[in-house]
Motif scaffolding. Sequence first.
Motif, mmCIF file in Angstrom:
data_model
loop_
_atom_site.group_PDB
_atom_site.id
_atom_site.type_symbol
_atom_site.label_atom_id
_atom_site.label_comp_id
_atom_site.label_asym_id
_atom_site.label_seq_id
_atom_site.Cartn_x
_atom_site.Cartn_y
_atom_site.Cartn_z
ATOM 1 N N ARG A 153 26.729 38.755 45.101
ATOM 2 C CA ARG A 153 25.997 39.531 44.090
ATOM 3 C C ARG A 153 26.621 39.240 42.724
ATOM 4 N NH1 ARG A 153 26.695 42.094 48.583
ATOM 5 N NH2 ARG A 153 28.696 42.998 47.992
ATOM 6 N N PRO A 154 26.219 38.195 42.060
ATOM 7 C CA PRO A 154 26.841 37.778 40.791
ATOM 8 C C PRO A 154 26.821 38.855 39.716
ATOM 9 C CG PRO A 154 25.421 36.046 41.642
ATOM 10 C CD PRO A 154 25.181 37.252 42.501
ATOM 11 N N GLN A 155 25.860 39.794 39.794
ATOM 12 C CA GLN A 155 25.786 40.852 38.782
ATOM 13 C C GLN A 155 26.862 41.920 38.985
ATOM 14 O OE1 GLN A 155 23.884 40.623 41.411
ATOM 15 N NE2 GLN A 155 23.597 42.644 42.318
ATOM 16 N N LEU A 156 27.557 41.879 40.107
ATOM 17 C CA LEU A 156 28.597 42.869 40.412
ATOM 18 C C LEU A 156 29.741 42.765 39.400
ATOM 19 C CD1 LEU A 156 29.073 44.953 42.727
ATOM 20 C CD2 LEU A 156 30.384 43.180 43.908
ATOM 21 N N ASP A 157 30.170 43.914 38.879
ATOM 22 C CA ASP A 157 31.280 43.976 37.925
ATOM 23 C C ASP A 157 32.574 44.141 38.719
ATOM 24 O OD1 ASP A 157 32.852 44.261 35.690
ATOM 25 O OD2 ASP A 157 32.162 46.292 35.202
ATOM 26 N N VAL A 158 33.357 43.061 38.819
ATOM 27 C CA VAL A 158 34.581 43.069 39.631
ATOM 28 C C VAL A 158 35.790 42.855 38.729
ATOM 29 C CG1 VAL A 158 35.813 42.057 41.575
ATOM 30 C CG2 VAL A 158 33.310 42.147 41.594
ATOM 31 N N VAL A 159 36.748 43.783 38.796
ATOM 32 C CA VAL A 159 37.954 43.718 37.963
ATOM 33 C C VAL A 159 39.153 44.147 38.810
ATOM 34 C CG1 VAL A 159 39.177 44.783 36.026
ATOM 35 C CG2 VAL A 159 36.782 44.112 35.772
ATOM 36 N N VAL A 160 40.253 43.414 38.689
ATOM 37 C CA VAL A 160 41.520 43.798 39.313
ATOM 38 C C VAL A 160 42.551 43.979 38.208
ATOM 39 C CG1 VAL A 160 43.363 43.119 40.901
ATOM 40 C CG2 VAL A 160 40.992 42.514 41.424
ATOM 41 N N VAL A 161 43.293 45.082 38.273
ATOM 42 C CA VAL A 161 44.329 45.367 37.282
ATOM 43 C C VAL A 161 45.639 45.637 38.013
ATOM 44 C CG1 VAL A 161 45.066 46.918 35.437
ATOM 45 C CG2 VAL A 161 42.648 46.334 35.664
ATOM 46 N N VAL A 162 46.689 44.905 37.638
ATOM 47 C CA VAL A 162 48.005 45.081 38.252
ATOM 48 C C VAL A 162 49.066 45.113 37.145
ATOM 49 C CG1 VAL A 162 47.356 43.967 40.428
ATOM 50 C CG2 VAL A 162 48.284 42.586 38.548
ATOM 51 N N ASP A 163 50.296 45.389 37.540
ATOM 52 C CA ASP A 163 51.382 45.384 36.557
ATOM 53 C C ASP A 163 51.727 43.954 36.152
ATOM 54 O OD1 ASP A 163 53.648 46.946 35.189
ATOM 55 O OD2 ASP A 163 54.717 45.349 36.258
ATOM 56 N N TRP A 164 51.836 43.721 34.862
ATOM 57 C CA TRP A 164 52.086 42.393 34.287
ATOM 58 C C TRP A 164 53.414 41.800 34.749
ATOM 59 C CZ3 TRP A 164 50.138 38.528 31.295
ATOM 60 C CH2 TRP A 164 51.007 37.746 30.541
ATOM 61 N N LEU A 165 54.460 42.578 34.695
ATOM 62 C CA LEU A 165 55.784 42.065 35.022
ATOM 63 C C LEU A 165 55.964 41.893 36.529
ATOM 64 C CD1 LEU A 165 57.769 44.215 32.461
ATOM 65 C CD2 LEU A 165 57.412 41.752 32.340
ATOM 66 N N ARG A 166 55.483 42.860 37.290
ATOM 67 C CA ARG A 166 55.617 42.777 38.752
ATOM 68 C C ARG A 166 54.886 41.557 39.298
ATOM 69 N NH1 ARG A 166 55.866 41.976 43.261
ATOM 70 N NH2 ARG A 166 56.136 43.351 45.067
#
Length: 447
Positions: free
Chosen positions: A74-87
């Motif tokens: 589903r290309p219209q799906l809004d997918v985002v992953v957010v993690v800690d920058w340093l870790r």
Amino acid sequence: MPSLFKRSLLPKLRSFPLTADAVTILSGAAEFRRCLLEKIASATQRIYIVALYLQQDEAGQEILDALHAAKLARPQLDVVVVVDWLRAQRGLIGAGKQPGNSAWYQEATRTHESEVPVYGVPVQTRELFGVLHLKGFVIDDCVIYSGASLNNVYLHKFDKYRYDRYHLLQNHALADSMQHLIQHGLIASKAVHRLDLPNLPTTRSLRNDIGDLRSRLKHATYDTTAGTTEKTGLSVSPLLGVGKNNPLSRVICELIASAQHQLTICTPYFNLPLAVTREINRALGRGVKIDIIVGDKTANDFYIPPSEPFKVIAALPYLYEISLRRFAKRHQDSIDSGKLNLHSWKDGDNTYHLKGMWIDKRYTLLTGNNLNPRAFRLDLENALLIDDPKGELLEPRSKELGEIFQNTSRIERYQDLETLLEYPAAVAKFLKRVSRVRIERLLYRML
């Protein structure tokens, strides 16, 4: 009830109305993994994953592959992953020099036809002084809230698990509010960059932007304009906190102060802030029955068996036990009377990671906050406070607590806990050295 605080936040919290059937409590890490994968596969609008880390192992690969598959379908799906920058840019503690998960994210972006951006959030310029400790996955209109990160042990991929709490809340307004913070409070910052793309900027070059982000986060809140201040029915309030005297820390203390009959607290790292200890003492003084559930030192995720080579990180579980023993010794009379009950969790060689509070039969706090000085001052934390004035969730709430207590034993006397003389020689030697140079107090503030 009149507040004991001059600038009370609890009565002013805006919340989103809930229905009892919109709340589901999962019973374990394996069920959590299955549910997460099912939700990702069936998502139609948005998937926002926020965690301390998404680890390069079998379970982590399963999650990342599922995200790419959902985006490809589903290309219209809004997918985002957010993690800690340093870790994300270092290897596992004690495992030697490793490239970190960021190299894996970049390989996934190169090799998949779909695009799943992975953003790194630097809460501080050094990991020791603060990390992204936000919790909660937004999938369509469902918020999946747990203290767990994403790897084999947190998701019970194989034989071992790390025990946490797992809640699903079906609520459009709450999901919107949590997504809004991720988009506008984190990703929009100049300090935040994609980890799945090459040529990452150095942390040093981001120093000013990181300072600006941290400053903004100290004043940030979840958008609850669609909520209400009425406290007549089941509702949920999202809370955010970073830095000294932040709103989340203040609400935690207010919740303890509001307890009249029963208070239950979970924490994996027993090192209570002074403000929390003070409110617990006051609660005991007014007759509140208090249960505190902690992990046995061998169930701590930093525990290393004495048969393995000593690493400094292996001393942490013993430091937490020392803190617990001191607390138990000061409160032995309350333990004897049954007003204070300290419970130690242990299930084979599995580990314990539960956080949160249950206050009387009304409030339930879901959080990744460890209720320690680090959580109260350094890390970026959040929580969901469920207010249940009519007791609509008492049955599932009681069931969850019953499952948590299954693998616990009550600490009857402070002498039941080991002392420095009984610790492995390498651990005892290190702790004696730490005590001699008087940095023990500093360690308790940082860990």
